[in-house]
Design a protein around this motif. Structure first.
Motif, PDB file in Angstrom:
ATOM      1  N   UNK A 486      -2.986   8.932   2.365  1.00 51.27           N
ATOM      2  CA  UNK A 486      -1.811   8.053   2.438  1.00 51.27           C
ATOM      3  C   UNK A 486      -2.242   6.604   2.631  1.00 51.27           C
ATOM      4  N   UNK A 487      -3.267   6.393   3.462  1.00 51.74           N
ATOM      5  CA  UNK A 487      -3.780   5.037   3.672  1.00 51.74           C
ATOM      6  C   UNK A 487      -4.364   4.442   2.412  1.00 51.74           C
ATOM      7  N   UNK A 488      -5.040   5.275   1.612  1.00 51.79           N
ATOM      8  CA  UNK A 488      -5.613   4.789   0.364  1.00 51.79           C
ATOM      9  C   UNK A 488      -4.520   4.352  -0.609  1.00 51.79           C
ATOM     10  N   UNK A 489      -3.408   5.088  -0.632  1.00 52.55           N
ATOM     11  CA  UNK A 489      -2.289   4.708  -1.497  1.00 52.55           C
ATOM     12  C   UNK A 489      -1.691   3.386  -1.034  1.00 52.55           C
ATOM     13  N   UNK A 490      -1.464   3.262   0.268  1.00 55.66           N
ATOM     14  CA  UNK A 490      -0.915   1.998   0.771  1.00 55.66           C
ATOM     15  C   UNK A 490      -1.850   0.836   0.475  1.00 55.66           C
ATOM     16  N   UNK A 491      -3.130   1.033   0.699  1.00 56.49           N
ATOM     17  CA  UNK A 491      -4.116  -0.023   0.465  1.00 56.49           C
ATOM     18  C   UNK A 491      -4.050  -0.513  -0.982  1.00 56.49           C
ATOM     19  N   UNK A 492      -3.883   0.417  -1.902  1.00 52.89           N
ATOM     20  CA  UNK A 492      -3.811   0.070  -3.324  1.00 52.89           C
ATOM     21  C   UNK A 492      -2.497  -0.632  -3.658  1.00 52.89           C
TER      22      UNK A 492
END
Length: 511
Positions: A486-492
């Motif tokens: 989920x953090x990787x999606x937000x970061x992107x």
């Protein structure tokens, strides 16, 4: 400590005669994967990290994040290049985690000679998986559990760590040196430890990624302790992917740490990060944790809009913790601190130095000018008096109920959401050794994940007047991989501009 740096040209020449892939010598690798290229770039950067430590940490703005570093790190990185997932990447380690090369002091002069000659199991795994220990980082002394009036980032051994984004501002939490070092670009990654906010808060105010895993994912053996139920080590890095990679390297079972025998791990925490999606995923927004600051609220609303564009379905949640939570939390920590610290100190190799928490209290009293100039040891003294096992068991059961069954588990289930989000904390406050820390704004809900022992990720979401603020994502027990995805999606998806460190005192925008 001094070092002779090879510099990038000399190191590149050495790489030509070292057993690394041929693509490492090519400016445009024709076949190499992105992971391989990243590993080569990190290999080439090792001496630059050392130069930055010398220029920014030991001199110049004197960030004061690094206590010791290894001048031979570049050689060791080349030797590790073909090893494990880390492939020679350099890691700085908080000075409450035992490493064979240096004493482990927890920032206290009482442990300045605590050279155990052993690696904590998490460090043994780090090396086995290709990591190179670049050095040790300063911390808030005794992981910020000595006094209720402490100044985060200060220890008698390491002095005061400064925030690279504004050197007169605080670094927060106890993993202050690890957070400041990554913010300043002094290593690829760092290891911090957290009992309640000591990874996530320094990461938030430093504008980096910090991940507090579920308790039990990473071993705590040979780590100077506070709490048997809340302590954990975790990664502090520039990106979510790097945090997942470092977690992969240090996660593992340890028969000396019973919590690790119950953990549900995945073999590779980076798996699926690049293809993860939040489309249709329901996410709980902890509105009561946004706090009273309009500027932080505005950043948070931008982050929520980014999640919405990424396909997430946002669900507003109002949650107010029970007063019982605060009444039970400190007594649990005080009881566990006395028990766990006594165990650790009594079992230290060698002779001399404290063998109990009572010995530490006596040392501080005898060395008050050096140890207690800025704040006392009221919490240590309280811990010595917290001996009621029946009261402890009752308080612990209360905490488990309020943060798990009636806390995160209930919030997730009742609202049919997979994650909880909130701002991590507010912007860094001005460091004040005389008056101590100045937390304000009632921002964040990381205490829920910390006390429950559940995963908590903070990712940069922007800045207030040049001072970073983080975005928290929390999940259920053992949902570490899902939280990282989920953090990787937000970061992107993030649209907010992230500030670069200024390495100067804070100034209002435009000045």
């Amino acid at each position: 400590m001094t070092t002779t740096a090879l510099g990038r040209p000399a190191l590149a020449l050495l790489l030509a005669t070292t057993a690394v892939p041929a693509f490492a010598q090519s400016a445009s690798p024709p076949v190499a994967t992105a992971s391989d290229r990243a590993a080569v770039n990190e290999l080439l950067a090792v001496d630059e990290y050392i130069l930055r430590i010398q220029a920014l940490d030991d001199a110049g703005p004197r960030i004061n994040a690094v206590i010791d570093y290894d001048p031979a790190a570049s050689v060791k990185a080349r030797q590790q290049f073909a090893t494990g997932p880390l492939k020679g990447r350099t890691v700085l380690v908080k000075d409450n985690v035992e490493i064979a090369e240096w004493p482990t002091t927890a920032g206290s002069l009482a442990l300045k000679d605590n050279a155990t000659g052993r690696d904590a199991p998490l460090i043994a795994l780090l090396r086995k998986n290709g990591g190179v220990v670049l050095g040790k980082t300063n911390l808030s002394e005794w992981a910020n559990i000595r006094s209720d009036n402490s100044t985060s980032g200060w220890s008698a051994v390491g002095g005061l760590t400064r925030n690279p984004h504004a050197i007169d501002r605080n670094t927060c939490g106890s993993s202050s040196g690890s957070g400041a070092a990554i913010a300043a670009g002094l290593a690829w990654g760092a290891i911090g430890t957290e009992t309640n906010g000591s990874i996530t808060c320094p990461a938030s105010v430093g504008g980096i990624v910090g991940f507090k895993p579920s308790v039990g994912i990473v071993s705590r053996t040979h780590v100077v302790p506070i709490s048997s139920t809340q302590d954990t080590a975790g990664p502090m890095t520039k990106t979510v992917y790097d945090a997942a990679l470092l977690l992969t390297a240090i996660a593992g079972e340890d028969r000396s740490d019973p919590a690790t025998l119950e953990a549900k791990r995945v073999p590779d925490y980076t798996a699926g990060l690049d293809t993860a999606s939040l489309a249709g995923v329901r996410i709980g927004v902890l509105r009561s944790a946004v706090g009273s600051r309009a500027d932080v609220k505005a950043l948070f609303e931008t982050a929520l809009a980014d999640l919405t564009r990424a396909g997430a379905v946002l669900v507003d949640i109002e949650f107010t913790p029970s007063g019982e939570l605060w009444g039970a939390s400190l007594p649990v920590l005080m009881y566990e601190l006395r028990v766990e610290m006594d165990k650790y100190l009594a079992a230290r190799p060698g002779t001399g130095g404290p063998r109990s928490l009572a010995d530490v209290v006596a040392f501080n009293t005898a060395n008050a000018a050096a140890e207690m100039r800025w704040f006392g040891q009221d919490l240590f003294e309280r811990a010595l008096e917290t001996t009621d096992a029946e009261a402890y068991a009752k308080n612990l059961a209360t905490l488990r109920r309020l943060t798990r069954a009636e806390g995160i588990d209930k919030l997730l289930a009742d609202n049919q959401v997979r994650f909880l989000v909130a701002p991590t904390t507010g912007p860094a406050w001005s460091t004040d050794l005389v008056n101590g820390d100045n937390f304000g704004g009632r921002i964040g809900a990381g205490y829920l994940a910390a006390i429950a022992g559940y995963p908590h990720l903070t990712v940069p979401m922007g800045a207030v007047e040049g001072l970073p603020v983080g975005f928290s994502i929390m999940g259920g027990q053992w949902q570490d991989h899902e939280v990282l995805k989920a953090g990787a999606v937000y970061e992107k998806a993030r649209t907010a501009r992230l500030p670069a460190p200024s390495f100067r005192v804070w100034r209002p925008a435009g000045e």
